[in-house]
Design a protein around this motif. Structure first.
Motif, PDB file in Angstrom:
ATOM      1  N   GLY A  37       0.816  -1.211   0.000  1.00  0.00           N
ATOM      2  CA  GLY A  37       0.000   0.000   0.000  1.00  0.00           C
ATOM      3  C   GLY A  37       0.848   1.257   0.000  1.00  0.00           C
ATOM      4  O   GLY A  37       0.518   2.236  -0.661  1.00  0.00           O
ATOM      5  N   VAL A  38       1.969   1.234   0.716  1.00  0.00           N
ATOM      6  CA  VAL A  38       2.857   2.397   0.729  1.00  0.00           C
ATOM      7  C   VAL A  38       3.491   2.583  -0.643  1.00  0.00           C
ATOM      8  O   VAL A  38       3.613   3.694  -1.147  1.00  0.00           O
ATOM      9  N   VAL A  39       3.883   1.474  -1.286  1.00  0.00           N
ATOM     10  CA  VAL A  39       4.509   1.556  -2.613  1.00  0.00           C
ATOM     11  C   VAL A  39       3.521   2.071  -3.645  1.00  0.00           C
ATOM     12  O   VAL A  39       3.866   2.858  -4.522  1.00  0.00           O
ATOM     13  N   LEU A  40       2.266   1.656  -3.554  1.00  0.00           N
ATOM     14  CA  LEU A  40       1.264   2.033  -4.551  1.00  0.00           C
ATOM     15  C   LEU A  40       0.626   3.390  -4.272  1.00  0.00           C
ATOM     16  O   LEU A  40      -0.069   3.919  -5.133  1.00  0.00           O
ATOM     17  N   SER A  41       0.828   3.948  -3.094  1.00  0.00           N
ATOM     18  CA  SER A  41       0.228   5.236  -2.759  1.00  0.00           C
ATOM     19  C   SER A  41       0.897   6.374  -3.509  1.00  0.00           C
ATOM     20  O   SER A  41       2.021   6.247  -3.988  1.00  0.00           O
ATOM     21  N   GLN A  42       0.197   7.488  -3.563  1.00  0.00           N
ATOM     22  CA  GLN A  42       0.761   8.696  -4.151  1.00  0.00           C
ATOM     23  C   GLN A  42       1.894   9.197  -3.251  1.00  0.00           C
ATOM     24  O   GLN A  42       1.833   9.043  -2.031  1.00  0.00           O
ATOM     25  N   PRO A  43       2.917   9.820  -3.805  1.00  0.00           N
ATOM     26  CA  PRO A  43       4.047  10.280  -2.984  1.00  0.00           C
ATOM     27  C   PRO A  43       3.647  11.274  -1.895  1.00  0.00           C
ATOM     28  O   PRO A  43       4.253  11.300  -0.830  1.00  0.00           O
ATOM     29  N   GLU A  44       2.635  12.084  -2.135  1.00  0.00           N
ATOM     30  CA  GLU A  44       2.250  13.077  -1.131  1.00  0.00           C
ATOM     31  C   GLU A  44       1.434  12.489   0.024  1.00  0.00           C
ATOM     32  O   GLU A  44       1.245  13.136   1.043  1.00  0.00           O
ATOM     33  N   SER A  45       0.926  11.263  -0.122  1.00  0.00           N
ATOM     34  CA  SER A  45       0.161  10.629   0.961  1.00  0.00           C
ATOM     35  C   SER A  45       0.472   9.139   1.013  1.00  0.00           C
ATOM     36  O   SER A  45      -0.354   8.313   0.634  1.00  0.00           O
ATOM     37  N   PRO A  46       1.645   8.753   1.518  1.00  0.00           N
ATOM     38  CA  PRO A  46       2.023   7.340   1.513  1.00  0.00           C
ATOM     39  C   PRO A  46       1.219   6.472   2.482  1.00  0.00           C
ATOM     40  O   PRO A  46       1.187   5.270   2.337  1.00  0.00           O
ATOM     41  N   GLY A  47       0.536   7.074   3.440  1.00  0.00           N
ATOM     42  CA  GLY A  47      -0.233   6.289   4.397  1.00  0.00           C
ATOM     43  C   GLY A  47      -1.687   6.099   4.032  1.00  0.00           C
ATOM     44  O   GLY A  47      -2.437   5.472   4.772  1.00  0.00           O
ATOM     45  N   PHE A  48      -2.113   6.609   2.872  1.00  0.00           N
ATOM     46  CA  PHE A  48      -3.525   6.549   2.507  1.00  0.00           C
ATOM     47  C   PHE A  48      -3.996   5.116   2.272  1.00  0.00           C
ATOM     48  O   PHE A  48      -4.984   4.676   2.859  1.00  0.00           O
ATOM     49  N   LEU A  49      -3.314   4.370   1.420  1.00  0.00           N
ATOM     50  CA  LEU A  49      -3.766   3.010   1.113  1.00  0.00           C
ATOM     51  C   LEU A  49      -3.647   2.057   2.299  1.00  0.00           C
ATOM     52  O   LEU A  49      -4.556   1.247   2.515  1.00  0.00           O
ATOM     53  N   PRO A  50      -2.562   2.110   3.108  1.00  0.00           N
ATOM     54  CA  PRO A  50      -2.569   1.257   4.300  1.00  0.00           C
ATOM     55  C   PRO A  50      -3.710   1.586   5.258  1.00  0.00           C
ATOM     56  O   PRO A  50      -4.284   0.697   5.873  1.00  0.00           O
ATOM     57  N   GLY A  51      -4.063   2.876   5.367  1.00  0.00           N
ATOM     58  CA  GLY A  51      -5.194   3.254   6.215  1.00  0.00           C
ATOM     59  C   GLY A  51      -6.513   2.731   5.667  1.00  0.00           C
ATOM     60  O   GLY A  51      -7.375   2.265   6.418  1.00  0.00           O
ATOM     61  N   MET A  52      -6.666   2.807   4.342  1.00  0.00           N
ATOM     62  CA  MET A  52      -7.878   2.269   3.727  1.00  0.00           C
ATOM     63  C   MET A  52      -7.943   0.746   3.895  1.00  0.00           C
ATOM     64  O   MET A  52      -9.017   0.178   4.098  1.00  0.00           O
ATOM     65  N   ASN A  53      -6.806   0.081   3.833  1.00  0.00           N
ATOM     66  CA  ASN A  53      -6.763  -1.367   4.038  1.00  0.00           C
ATOM     67  C   ASN A  53      -7.209  -1.715   5.455  1.00  0.00           C
ATOM     68  O   ASN A  53      -8.000  -2.647   5.651  1.00  0.00           O
ATOM     69  N   SER A  54      -6.727  -0.982   6.438  1.00  0.00           N
ATOM     70  CA  SER A  54      -7.130  -1.227   7.823  1.00  0.00           C
ATOM     71  C   SER A  54      -8.615  -0.970   8.019  1.00  0.00           C
ATOM     72  O   SER A  54      -9.309  -1.734   8.698  1.00  0.00           O
TER      73      SER A  54
END
Length: 112
Positions: free
Chosen positions: A6-23
């Motif tokens: 999720g961090v790798v696939l996230s946009q550079p300005e918000s690296p925690g977005f996809l891990p948060g959505m996963n949780s």
């Protein structure tokens, strides 16, 4: 592994977005299972094997759907093409667990 992806696939300005959505999706699924599976069990007859089997079958269907949806996750092409950095060469005395270099001895022996 999934949070790292999720961090790798996230946009550079918000690296925690996809891990948060996963949780959030994981917690939503856990809450949904506690709401739906007991209903299926009771409708099938709470004291019979049919109710328990219905709950297990519904759990299996949800798991297969989750597996099918997981194939929609894009592959991080940029992360796969980067070569891994080579480790620095080990010095012979440090590789064997030898003593620290002589320049460190005065600091170790004087207590400072």
């Amino acid at each position: 592994m999934l949070n790292g992806l999720g961090v790798v696939l996230s946009q550079p300005e918000s690296p925690g977005f996809l891990p948060g959505m996963n949780s959030a999706a994981f917690n939503f699924g856990a809450g949904l299972s506690f709401a739906v599976l007991p209903v299926v069990q009771v409708l099938g007859g709470s004291s019979s094997i049919t109710g328990y089997a219905g709950g297990i079958w519904l759990g299996l269907v949800i798991t297969v759907l989750a597996l099918a949806v997981s194939f929609l996750i894009p592959r991080p092409a940029s992360a796969e093409m980067e070569p891994a950095p080579s480790p620095p060469p080990a010095t012979p005395d440090r590789a064997r667990g030898g003593s620290p270099p002589p320049s460190v001895w005065p600091a170790l022996t004087s207590g400072g």
